[in-house]
Design a protein around this motif. Sequence first.
Motif, mmCIF file in Angstrom:
data_model
loop_
_atom_site.group_PDB
_atom_site.id
_atom_site.type_symbol
_atom_site.label_atom_id
_atom_site.label_comp_id
_atom_site.label_asym_id
_atom_site.label_seq_id
_atom_site.Cartn_x
_atom_site.Cartn_y
_atom_site.Cartn_z
ATOM 1 N N VAL A 68 -0.044 -2.820 0.030
ATOM 2 C CA VAL A 68 -1.407 -2.322 0.225
ATOM 3 C C VAL A 68 -1.386 -0.857 0.641
ATOM 4 O O VAL A 68 -2.155 -0.045 0.120
ATOM 5 C CB VAL A 68 -2.161 -3.178 1.270
ATOM 6 N N MET A 69 -0.506 -0.515 1.563
ATOM 7 C CA MET A 69 -0.431 0.880 2.014
ATOM 8 C C MET A 69 0.003 1.824 0.890
ATOM 9 O O MET A 69 -0.462 2.954 0.811
ATOM 10 C CB MET A 69 0.539 1.000 3.197
ATOM 11 N N ARG A 70 0.868 1.366 0.018
ATOM 12 C CA ARG A 70 1.376 2.227 -1.047
ATOM 13 C C ARG A 70 0.426 2.318 -2.234
ATOM 14 O O ARG A 70 0.207 3.398 -2.773
ATOM 15 C CB ARG A 70 2.747 1.707 -1.514
ATOM 16 N N TYR A 71 -0.170 1.203 -2.660
ATOM 17 C CA TYR A 71 -0.892 1.189 -3.930
ATOM 18 C C TYR A 71 -2.389 0.927 -3.825
ATOM 19 O O TYR A 71 -3.140 1.352 -4.709
ATOM 20 C CB TYR A 71 -0.282 0.145 -4.867
ATOM 21 N N LEU A 72 -2.875 0.265 -2.823
ATOM 22 C CA LEU A 72 -4.277 -0.104 -2.776
ATOM 23 C C LEU A 72 -5.105 0.738 -1.822
ATOM 24 O O LEU A 72 -6.329 0.751 -1.905
ATOM 25 C CB LEU A 72 -4.427 -1.581 -2.399
#
Length: 104
Positions: A95-99
Motif C-alpha cells: 500500500v505504501m509503495r503502490y496505492l
Amino acid sequence: MNVSLFSWIVILLAALAANLPFFNQQLFGLVPLRKDASWVKPIWLRLVELVVLYFAVGMVAHLLEAGIGNVFTQGWEFYAITGCLFLVLAYPGYVMRYLRKQHA
C-alpha cells in the motif's frame, strides 16, 4: 527461552521481511542495483524478493523449532497458509509503495 517468545520472534521477523522489498530500492535491503536515483525497482523483482524472504523466514523458524525440541513435519496446507499469511503481512508495504497517493 520459551516457545511463546520464539513464536513472537518469528512473527515479527516475518512482518519485517514481508515489507522489506517495498520500502527500499536495493536487493534484499543490502545490494544496490543501480546508482541512478530515478530508477525504480520493478514489481517482479519485489515479488522474487518476497518469495526468497518467505523461505528465509521459514528456515529461521525451522531452526528455532529444532532448538526447542521435535520438528514437526508439515504438509502442503501449512505452506499454503503461511504463504498467504506472509502476503497479508506484506500488504502495508504494498500500500505504501503502490496505492498511496504521491504528492508532487
